[in-house]
Each structure stands twice: as structure tokens, then as C-alpha cells.
Design a protein around this motif. Structure first.
Motif, PDB file in Angstrom:
ATOM      1  N   ARG A 114      19.760  90.054  68.956  1.00  0.00           N
ATOM      2  CA  ARG A 114      18.825  91.098  68.537  1.00  0.00           C
ATOM      3  C   ARG A 114      18.684  91.132  67.015  1.00  0.00           C
ATOM      4  O   ARG A 114      17.609  91.452  66.498  1.00  0.00           O
ATOM      5  CB  ARG A 114      19.289  92.457  69.077  1.00  0.00           C
ATOM      6  N   VAL A 115      19.747  90.809  66.296  1.00  0.00           N
ATOM      7  CA  VAL A 115      19.643  90.732  64.835  1.00  0.00           C
ATOM      8  C   VAL A 115      18.626  89.671  64.450  1.00  0.00           C
ATOM      9  O   VAL A 115      17.750  89.887  63.612  1.00  0.00           O
ATOM     10  CB  VAL A 115      21.006  90.405  64.196  1.00  0.00           C
ATOM     11  N   VAL A 116      18.728  88.506  65.075  1.00  0.00           N
ATOM     12  CA  VAL A 116      17.801  87.410  64.777  1.00  0.00           C
ATOM     13  C   VAL A 116      16.375  87.823  65.135  1.00  0.00           C
ATOM     14  O   VAL A 116      15.435  87.595  64.372  1.00  0.00           O
ATOM     15  CB  VAL A 116      18.193  86.129  65.541  1.00  0.00           C
ATOM     16  N   SER A 117      16.212  88.441  66.295  1.00  0.00           N
ATOM     17  CA  SER A 117      14.888  88.903  66.726  1.00  0.00           C
ATOM     18  C   SER A 117      14.283  89.865  65.715  1.00  0.00           C
ATOM     19  O   SER A 117      13.093  89.788  65.398  1.00  0.00           O
ATOM     20  CB  SER A 117      14.974  89.586  68.096  1.00  0.00           C
ATOM     21  N   ASP A 118      15.112  90.760  65.200  1.00  0.00           N
ATOM     22  CA  ASP A 118      14.625  91.753  64.242  1.00  0.00           C
ATOM     23  C   ASP A 118      14.223  91.101  62.918  1.00  0.00           C
ATOM     24  O   ASP A 118      13.250  91.524  62.285  1.00  0.00           O
ATOM     25  CB  ASP A 118      15.691  92.822  64.004  1.00  0.00           C
ATOM     26  N   VAL A 119      14.963  90.090  62.504  1.00  0.00           N
ATOM     27  CA  VAL A 119      14.617  89.379  61.268  1.00  0.00           C
ATOM     28  C   VAL A 119      13.300  88.630  61.449  1.00  0.00           C
ATOM     29  O   VAL A 119      12.420  88.673  60.579  1.00  0.00           O
ATOM     30  CB  VAL A 119      15.739  88.395  60.859  1.00  0.00           C
ATOM     31  N   VAL A 120      13.154  87.959  62.581  1.00  0.00           N
ATOM     32  CA  VAL A 120      11.912  87.234  62.861  1.00  0.00           C
ATOM     33  C   VAL A 120      10.740  88.202  62.947  1.00  0.00           C
ATOM     34  O   VAL A 120       9.644  87.933  62.435  1.00  0.00           O
ATOM     35  CB  VAL A 120      12.044  86.421  64.170  1.00  0.00           C
ATOM     36  N   ALA A 121      10.969  89.357  63.579  1.00  0.00           N
ATOM     37  CA  ALA A 121       9.900  90.338  63.772  1.00  0.00           C
ATOM     38  C   ALA A 121       9.385  90.922  62.462  1.00  0.00           C
ATOM     39  O   ALA A 121       8.256  91.436  62.407  1.00  0.00           O
ATOM     40  CB  ALA A 121      10.382  91.462  64.681  1.00  0.00           C
ATOM     41  N   LEU A 122      10.177  90.831  61.402  1.00  0.00           N
ATOM     42  CA  LEU A 122       9.730  91.319  60.094  1.00  0.00           C
ATOM     43  C   LEU A 122       8.502  90.557  59.601  1.00  0.00           C
ATOM     44  O   LEU A 122       7.716  91.073  58.800  1.00  0.00           O
ATOM     45  CB  LEU A 122      10.850  91.176  59.060  1.00  0.00           C
ATOM     46  N   ASN A 123       8.371  89.317  60.069  1.00  0.00           N
ATOM     47  CA  ASN A 123       7.249  88.465  59.670  1.00  0.00           C
ATOM     48  C   ASN A 123       7.210  88.254  58.148  1.00  0.00           C
ATOM     49  O   ASN A 123       6.149  88.116  57.553  1.00  0.00           O
ATOM     50  CB  ASN A 123       5.927  89.064  60.147  1.00  0.00           C
ATOM     51  N   GLU A 124       8.385  88.229  57.522  1.00  0.00           N
ATOM     52  CA  GLU A 124       8.465  88.069  56.066  1.00  0.00           C
ATOM     53  C   GLU A 124       8.848  86.650  55.644  1.00  0.00           C
ATOM     54  O   GLU A 124       8.563  86.236  54.519  1.00  0.00           O
ATOM     55  CB  GLU A 124       9.507  89.036  55.490  1.00  0.00           C
ATOM     56  N   PHE A 125       9.514  85.932  56.547  1.00  0.00           N
ATOM     57  CA  PHE A 125      10.084  84.643  56.171  1.00  0.00           C
ATOM     58  C   PHE A 125       9.369  83.496  56.883  1.00  0.00           C
ATOM     59  O   PHE A 125       8.960  83.622  58.035  1.00  0.00           O
ATOM     60  CB  PHE A 125      11.574  84.605  56.514  1.00  0.00           C
ATOM     61  N   ASP A 126       9.243  82.404  56.174  1.00  0.00           N
ATOM     62  CA  ASP A 126       8.671  81.210  56.800  1.00  0.00           C
ATOM     63  C   ASP A 126       9.694  80.547  57.707  1.00  0.00           C
ATOM     64  O   ASP A 126       9.364  80.088  58.801  1.00  0.00           O
ATOM     65  CB  ASP A 126       8.207  80.221  55.719  1.00  0.00           C
ATOM     66  N   TYR A 127      10.948  80.486  57.219  1.00  0.00           N
ATOM     67  CA  TYR A 127      12.016  79.880  58.014  1.00  0.00           C
ATOM     68  C   TYR A 127      13.247  80.786  58.014  1.00  0.00           C
ATOM     69  O   TYR A 127      13.619  81.341  56.983  1.00  0.00           O
ATOM     70  CB  TYR A 127      12.390  78.495  57.464  1.00  0.00           C
ATOM     71  N   VAL A 128      13.840  80.904  59.188  1.00  0.00           N
ATOM     72  CA  VAL A 128      15.101  81.632  59.352  1.00  0.00           C
ATOM     73  C   VAL A 128      16.132  80.615  59.809  1.00  0.00           C
ATOM     74  O   VAL A 128      15.994  80.010  60.878  1.00  0.00           O
ATOM     75  CB  VAL A 128      14.973  82.773  60.383  1.00  0.00           C
ATOM     76  N   LEU A 180      12.473  79.509  63.557  1.00  0.00           N
ATOM     77  CA  LEU A 180      13.917  79.607  63.647  1.00  0.00           C
ATOM     78  C   LEU A 180      14.556  78.224  63.773  1.00  0.00           C
ATOM     79  O   LEU A 180      14.139  77.411  64.604  1.00  0.00           O
ATOM     80  CB  LEU A 180      14.289  80.466  64.854  1.00  0.00           C
ATOM     81  N   LEU A 181      15.572  77.973  62.955  1.00  0.00           N
ATOM     82  CA  LEU A 181      16.339  76.726  63.023  1.00  0.00           C
ATOM     83  C   LEU A 181      17.823  77.075  63.077  1.00  0.00           C
ATOM     84  O   LEU A 181      18.350  77.718  62.168  1.00  0.00           O
ATOM     85  CB  LEU A 181      16.049  75.850  61.806  1.00  0.00           C
ATOM     86  N   THR A 182      18.491  76.651  64.142  1.00  0.00           N
ATOM     87  CA  THR A 182      19.924  76.870  64.284  1.00  0.00           C
ATOM     88  C   THR A 182      20.665  75.596  63.900  1.00  0.00           C
ATOM     89  O   THR A 182      20.387  74.522  64.444  1.00  0.00           O
ATOM     90  CB  THR A 182      20.285  77.286  65.722  1.00  0.00           C
ATOM     91  N   ILE A 183      21.599  75.718  62.970  1.00  0.00           N
ATOM     92  CA  ILE A 183      22.354  74.567  62.482  1.00  0.00           C
ATOM     93  C   ILE A 183      23.794  74.705  62.943  1.00  0.00           C
ATOM     94  O   ILE A 183      24.454  75.713  62.683  1.00  0.00           O
ATOM     95  CB  ILE A 183      22.276  74.469  60.943  1.00  0.00           C
ATOM     96  N   THR A 184      24.265  73.698  63.661  1.00  0.00           N
ATOM     97  CA  THR A 184      25.588  73.758  64.272  1.00  0.00           C
ATOM     98  C   THR A 184      26.314  72.441  64.049  1.00  0.00           C
ATOM     99  O   THR A 184      25.770  71.510  63.457  1.00  0.00           O
ATOM    100  CB  THR A 184      25.451  74.091  65.778  1.00  0.00           C
ATOM    101  N   SER A 185      27.564  72.349  64.538  1.00  0.00           N
ATOM    102  CA  SER A 185      28.310  71.120  64.276  1.00  0.00           C
ATOM    103  C   SER A 185      29.258  70.714  65.387  1.00  0.00           C
ATOM    104  O   SER A 185      29.538  69.534  65.555  1.00  0.00           O
ATOM    105  CB  SER A 185      29.119  71.268  62.980  1.00  0.00           C
ATOM    106  N   GLY A 186      29.757  71.662  66.154  1.00  0.00           N
ATOM    107  CA  GLY A 186      30.827  71.318  67.080  1.00  0.00           C
ATOM    108  C   GLY A 186      32.139  71.373  66.323  1.00  0.00           C
ATOM    109  O   GLY A 186      32.821  72.389  66.292  1.00  0.00           O
ATOM    110  N   LYS A 187      32.491  70.295  65.658  1.00  0.00           N
ATOM    111  CA  LYS A 187      33.728  70.245  64.889  1.00  0.00           C
ATOM    112  C   LYS A 187      33.557  70.955  63.548  1.00  0.00           C
ATOM    113  O   LYS A 187      32.519  70.855  62.907  1.00  0.00           O
ATOM    114  CB  LYS A 187      34.134  68.791  64.645  1.00  0.00           C
ATOM    115  N   GLY A 188      34.593  71.649  63.119  1.00  0.00           N
ATOM    116  CA  GLY A 188      34.565  72.274  61.808  1.00  0.00           C
ATOM    117  C   GLY A 188      34.871  71.270  60.714  1.00  0.00           C
ATOM    118  O   GLY A 188      35.348  70.162  60.968  1.00  0.00           O
ATOM    119  N   GLY A 189      34.569  71.649  59.484  1.00  0.00           N
ATOM    120  CA  GLY A 189      34.920  70.812  58.350  1.00  0.00           C
ATOM    121  C   GLY A 189      33.996  69.646  58.071  1.00  0.00           C
ATOM    122  O   GLY A 189      34.348  68.738  57.323  1.00  0.00           O
ATOM    123  N   VAL A 190      32.798  69.666  58.660  1.00  0.00           N
ATOM    124  CA  VAL A 190      31.867  68.556  58.429  1.00  0.00           C
ATOM    125  C   VAL A 190      30.874  68.864  57.307  1.00  0.00           C
ATOM    126  O   VAL A 190      30.026  68.040  56.976  1.00  0.00           O
ATOM    127  CB  VAL A 190      31.099  68.177  59.726  1.00  0.00           C
TER     128      VAL A 190
END
Length: 262
Positions: free
Chosen positions: A113-127, A15-25
Motif C-alpha cells: 500500500r505504501v508503494v501504491s500510494d507513492v505511485v498514486a501521487l503521480n509525481e514521479f516518473d520512476y519509483v 515501478l522497478l523492483t531491484i533485488t538480488s537473492g544473495k546479499g553483498g552484491v
């Protein structure tokens, strides 16, 4: 596995979460192109559009989702109905919904829980989770569940102020934050500013175990805005452009961090 968040178990998904703080970047464009370049390396990638109320990932991938993550949350669709193939091989999207009211689910961690369910599928290398701007409760929810967080920023003073606020918050219970600069002329500029942020953190006595990890930059380019307007990915259309090469280098660093330096 994280303390509060996603239970990985035996899942191969990272799992990789991509964020920014400020919008428009340029965070969503950045995320979409990272997903494509990861798929080019042979990885299967899922992108979760978690920009609550201002979802635009379907525009970048040029798709029209029938179902969104909120249809799954509200039991109107199965998870398999929400995961849609994009035009790019091995890149899948779980779309958000513009103008959606999150009030009914506030503080319930349904998105976790949505993220947990996607990870639990064990289908993706990266989420990949593409968060909204700012540090509201929705964004904090996604930051809380992820051990791998990447902040995209610019040299704009207000953007840097937001990044420092993000650092202060994460330093309380996270070990590190990856930092990438967008629309910068050289990697040295980003490196210099990252050092200044580190020094500010030391001066203000943030958690000494918390690390700010500078992972590179992406230059300004008309290619990015042009392809965005055409609903195309610049890394796909312009494989040999400088910005694509720079993004590949950023991905190299991200994978090193997420795979223990290997």
C-alpha cells in the motif's frame, strides 16, 4: 497495472523492483546510482528503501531522515513527511529503518500500500524499490506487485544459485526477469552465464513463456568502494569512468524493456 499489486490508473509513475537473492552484491549502491543517472536524463525518481531491518540507502545518499516508511505505516507521519529530497536534484528517498521489527505487519501487505500510494501521487516518473537480500516474505511482497524486476548478481556460485531460485519462483506468474552482473570483467562473461541459466531453466522445464533478459554488467572498480565510504555516488563523482558508462548502458536496456522497446 499488475494482477495483485499496484494500481497504476492514470499515474505516469513506472515501478522497478531491484533485488538480488544473495546479499553483498552491491544492490543498494547500484540502485542509488541508477536513480541519480535517471535524474540526469530529466526524470523525477523516488527510491523506496525496502531492505527491512537493514536499511542503508540514507547512508548512500548522505541524508538523515526524520521519518521512515514505517512512520507512515503506523500513522505517525504523512506520506509527504516521509518523501525527502536527497542532495541530488530530482532524486527523492523514502527511507527504511535499520533494526525494525516487521512482525506486527507480517503478511498484511502494508508495504504494498505504501508503494501504491507513492505511485498514486503521480509525481514521479520512476519509483525504484530496493529490496532486502534473500527471498523472504518481505521481498516476495515487493516482487509480487511489480511487473518490472531487475536482479543484480555476481559470478559467485552461491549468488547464481540464488538467482536461479528467483527465476523458478518468478516463472510461475511473471513474464520476465532482467539480469545484470556486478563486478564482472566483461559483458561477455555475464552474457555467457545468463545463457547457461536459460539452458538450465529449459532443462528443468520452467515456464517456457518466462524470459531471462540479460541487460549488461558493471565492472569491478575501486571508485565504487571509495565513494561509498565517503557517502557519495560514483556516477556523480566520476561521470566518465568505465563503470558509469556501463551503468548508463544498463539503464538504456532497462528503459527499453519498461517502455515497450522504444
Amino acid at each position: 497495472m499488475t494482477k495483485e499489486g499496484v494500481q497504476y490508473g492514470s499515474s505516469k509513475s513506472k515501478l522497478l523492483t531491484i533485488t538480488s537473492g544473495k546479499g553483498g552484491v552491491g544492490k543498494s549502491t547500484f540502485t542509488a546510482n541508477i536513480a541519480y543517472l535517471l535524474s540526469k536524463r530529466g526524470y523525477k525518481v523516488a527510491v523506496i528503501d525496502a531492505d527491512i531491518g537493514l536499511a542503508n540507502m540514507q547512508v548512500l545518499f548522505n541524508v538523515r531522515p526524520v521519518h521512515t516508511i514505517f512512520d507512515y505505516i503506523e500513522a505517525k507521519a504523512e506520506l509527504s513527511d516521509v518523501i525527502m529530497q536527497t542532495p541530488y536534484y530530482n532524486v527523492y528517498l523514502l527511507a527504511g529503518k535499520s533494526g525494525y521489527s516487521y512482525a506486527n505487519h507480517s503478511n498484511s501487505f502494508v508495504l504494498t500500500r505504501v508503494v501504491s500510494d507513492v505511485v498514486a501521487l503521480n509525481e514521479f516518473d520512476y519509483v525504484l524499490i530496493d529490496t532486502g537480500a534473500g527471498l523472504n516474505d518481505y521481498v516476495k511482497e515487493f516482487l509480487k506487485i511489480s511487473d518490472n524486476i531487475l536482479a543484480l548478481t555476481t559470478t559467485d556460485p552461491s549468488a547464481l544459485t540464488d538467482v536461479y531460485a528467483l527465476m523458478k519462483m518468478l516463472s510461475k506468474d511473471k513474464n520476465s526477469l532482467m539480469l545484470c552482473f556486478n563486478h564482472t570483467k566483461t559483458a561477455k562473461i555475464g552474457f555467457s552465464i545468463a545463457k547457461s541459466l536459460e539452458n538450465l531453466a529449459k532443462k528443468n522445464r520452467l515456464n517456457t513463456n518466462f524470459m531471462l533478459e540479460y541487460i549488461g554488467n558493471v565492472s569491478s572498480s575501486s571508485t565504487i568502494s571509495t565513494t561509498g565510504r565517503l557517502r557519495k555516488l560514483f556516477a556523480y563523482e566520476f561521470e566518465n569512468e568505465t563503470v558509469t558508462t556501463e551503468l548508463e548502458m544498463v539503464i538504456d536496456e532497462v528503459l527499453k524493456k519498461m517502455n515497450g522497446g522504444l
